[in-house]
Write an enzyme that holds these catalytic residues in place. Structure first.
Site, short mmCIF file in Angstrom:
data_model
loop_
_atom_site.label_atom_id
_atom_site.label_comp_id
_atom_site.label_asym_id
_atom_site.label_seq_id
_atom_site.Cartn_x
_atom_site.Cartn_y
_atom_site.Cartn_z
N ARG A 9 22.97 -10.78 38.54
CA ARG A 9 23.38 -11.42 37.29
C ARG A 9 22.39 -12.55 36.97
NH1 ARG A 9 28.63 -15.27 36.23
NH2 ARG A 9 28.46 -15.33 33.96
N HIS A 10 22.25 -12.82 35.70
CA HIS A 10 21.37 -13.91 35.22
C HIS A 10 21.89 -15.28 35.65
CE1 HIS A 10 24.47 -14.96 32.29
NE2 HIS A 10 24.62 -13.66 32.11
N ARG A 61 18.54 -14.16 28.23
CA ARG A 61 18.99 -14.83 29.45
C ARG A 61 18.64 -14.01 30.69
NH1 ARG A 61 23.56 -12.84 26.70
NH2 ARG A 61 25.19 -11.77 27.91
N GLU A 82 25.07 -6.57 28.72
CA GLU A 82 26.46 -6.92 29.04
C GLU A 82 27.41 -6.08 28.21
OE1 GLU A 82 28.69 -7.62 30.90
OE2 GLU A 82 28.76 -9.79 31.18
#
Length: 199
Positions: A9-10, A61, A82
């Site tokens: 995940r970012h 992001r 996402e």
């Protein structure tokens, strides 16, 4: 031949900090988010993990996080985006329904949970069918969680809690199947002390 996918995940974003629904909409990494990505970069360096190729979603992001982790050329893929939350995008997270979301967001122009799982699975399988052995893919919390859920039947470990910023999921890939073999949750407590929560 075994291949390895590091799906992560970012780093923390402005919308994460402000508890805004953030799916296909985007917001920049915070200072803490940058530090989290640097911590993830150090994890890969310390463990001498060298990537053959890197991928991320088309959200900034994700690409910003990836560029902090590695300077190798990378590919942006819409399939790693996402969950699309439709008209809930940018609204307060307090408006989210209880989990599991299932098809809740469809009537608001968003995606069904099964769509997210299928999109992530198809995209990651396509990535791993390329001639690479060790791959980094930077994606998003709900996307990573749903991908992981899709492979619970092949994996002996699972992550029950929310997938935190820059959490790394290590998958082995063979015969078109993924197996989750390790969950790397960083301890950001030292970093967090530098960024006190503003009321």
């Amino acid at each position: 031949m075994n291949k390895t996918l590091y799906l992560m995940r970012h780093g923390q974003t402005l919308f994460n900090k402000r508890r805004k629904v953030q799916g296909w909409c985007d917001s920049p990494l915070t200072e803490l988010g940058v530090k989290q990505a640097e911590a993830a970069a150090n994890y890969f360096k310390d463990h001498k993990i060298i990537f053959d190729h890197a991928y991320c979603s088309t959200s900034e992001r994700a690409s910003d996080t990836l560029e902090i982790i590695t300077d190798i050329p990378y590919t942006r893929l819409k399939g790693l985006k996402e969950w699309n939350f439709g008209t809930f995008e940018g609204e307060s997270e307090d408006l989210n329904p209880p989990l599991p979301y299932n098809d809740f967001f469809v009537k608001f122009g968003g995606e069904d949970q099964k769509q997210v799982q299928l999109r992530m699975t198809t995209t990651c399988q396509k990535i791993m069918e390329e001639d690479y052995k060790v791959v980094l893919a930077v994606s998003h919390g709900a996307s990573c969680k749903n991908f992981m859920r899709n492979w619970e039947h092949t994996s002996s470990i699972t992550q029950q809690a929310k997938i935190g910023n820059c959490c790394i999921l290590k998958f082995e890939y063979e015969n078109k199947e993924f197996e989750l073999v390790e969950i790397i949750n960083h301890d950001f407590s030292d970093i967090r002390d530098e960024f006190p929560v503003v009321p």
